[in-house]
Design a protein around this motif. Structure first.
Motif: not given
Length: 264
Positions: A142, A146, A170, A173
């Motif tokens: 994550r 990010h 998202e 991921f």
């Protein structure tokens, strides 16, 4: 949408038009080219694919994860599409795949476009990779995802596309290829160094650089342009590492002008 030897690929545009094979960067996804696809596919047959080990392609990786190994997928894709030669347009790692393919299978590469790539790892890029790997290893997937836009896009573009980037995070991921695969892909990019062999590339070649690229300094393309006979370099004042995304209309118009000149 099709499959060839474990590779997911897509076929867009007129079947009898000049062929473009688009190869993305570290993420390896065909979706990276979405901002450019419609314009490019109007008068070209456009082949897209997910790199081996990523996305919808097989997650199994060969023992030798190198740029040269990735380039061996180029003739597999062209054979699956039933074409002999294509112009390879590659972003970063994708551009390096194009360089390796032009050296290994010159008869399959008609022209070459390298966007913010390199043929020798720059200390600045190495430092960026060190930082990204530390995030991946110490803070997890994550945190790695990010932080990714910081290396790809100008700050103003990130501010203006926050919601879009969060949605993309998202999706990335959910489909992340795994930390080991990502580390092996970064290691392959760091090792790529064709050296004097670049002089043997004999196809029209265009290097595209963005002056504000956060990941790859624009000076990295100069030595490659000088090494390849007749190669050209085009500079964008702004756009960041993913300049074909942040300035898609400008980039695509520019690219089509160059392609038209070479095809004419």
């Amino acid at each position: 949408m099709a499959e060839a030897d474990g590779l997911y690929w897509e076929d867009h545009g007129p079947r009898e038009a000049p062929v473009l094979l688009l190869s993305s960067g570290l993420g390896g996804s065909a979706n990276y080219w979405a901002p450019n696809l419609t314009a490019l596919a109007q008068d070209h047959r456009v082949l897209l694919y997910d790199h081996r080990g990523t996305g919808r392609s097989s997650r199994e990786l060969p023992g030798d994860v190198t740029i040269e190994a990735m380039a061996r997928d180029v003739p597999i894709l062209l054979d699956a599409a039933g074409v002999e030669r294509a112009t390879i347009i590659g972003h970063a790692i994708g551009g390096m795949i194009g360089l390796a393919a032009a050296l290994a299978t010159p008869g399959r590469v008609e022209r070459l476009v390298v966007i913010n790539g390199w043929a020798k790892l720059d200390p600045h890029t190495a430092r960026c990779f060190d930082t990204r790997l530390a995030l991946l290893r110490d803070s997890g997937v994550r945190a790695f995802l990010h932080a990714q836009p910081l290396f790809l896009y100008p700050s103003a573009w990130i501010s203006g596309h926050h919601a879009q980037l969060m949605d993309e995070e998202e999706a990335q991921f959910a489909h992340f290829p795994g930390a080991e695969t990502m580390q092996r892909r970064i290691a392959a990019a760091r090792r790529f160094a064709p050296g004097d062999a670049l002089k043997d590339i004999g196809v029209p070649t265009l290097f595209v650089v963005a002056e504000d690229d956060m990941l790859v300094p624009p000076h990295c393309s100069g030595p490659m342009r000088d090494a390849i006979p007749g190669a050209q370099i085009a500079r964008m004042a702004t756009g960041g590492h993913a300049c074909n995304v942040t300035r898609a209309d400008h980039f695509t118009m520019w690219l089509l002008d160059w392609l038209d000149g070479e095809e004419g």
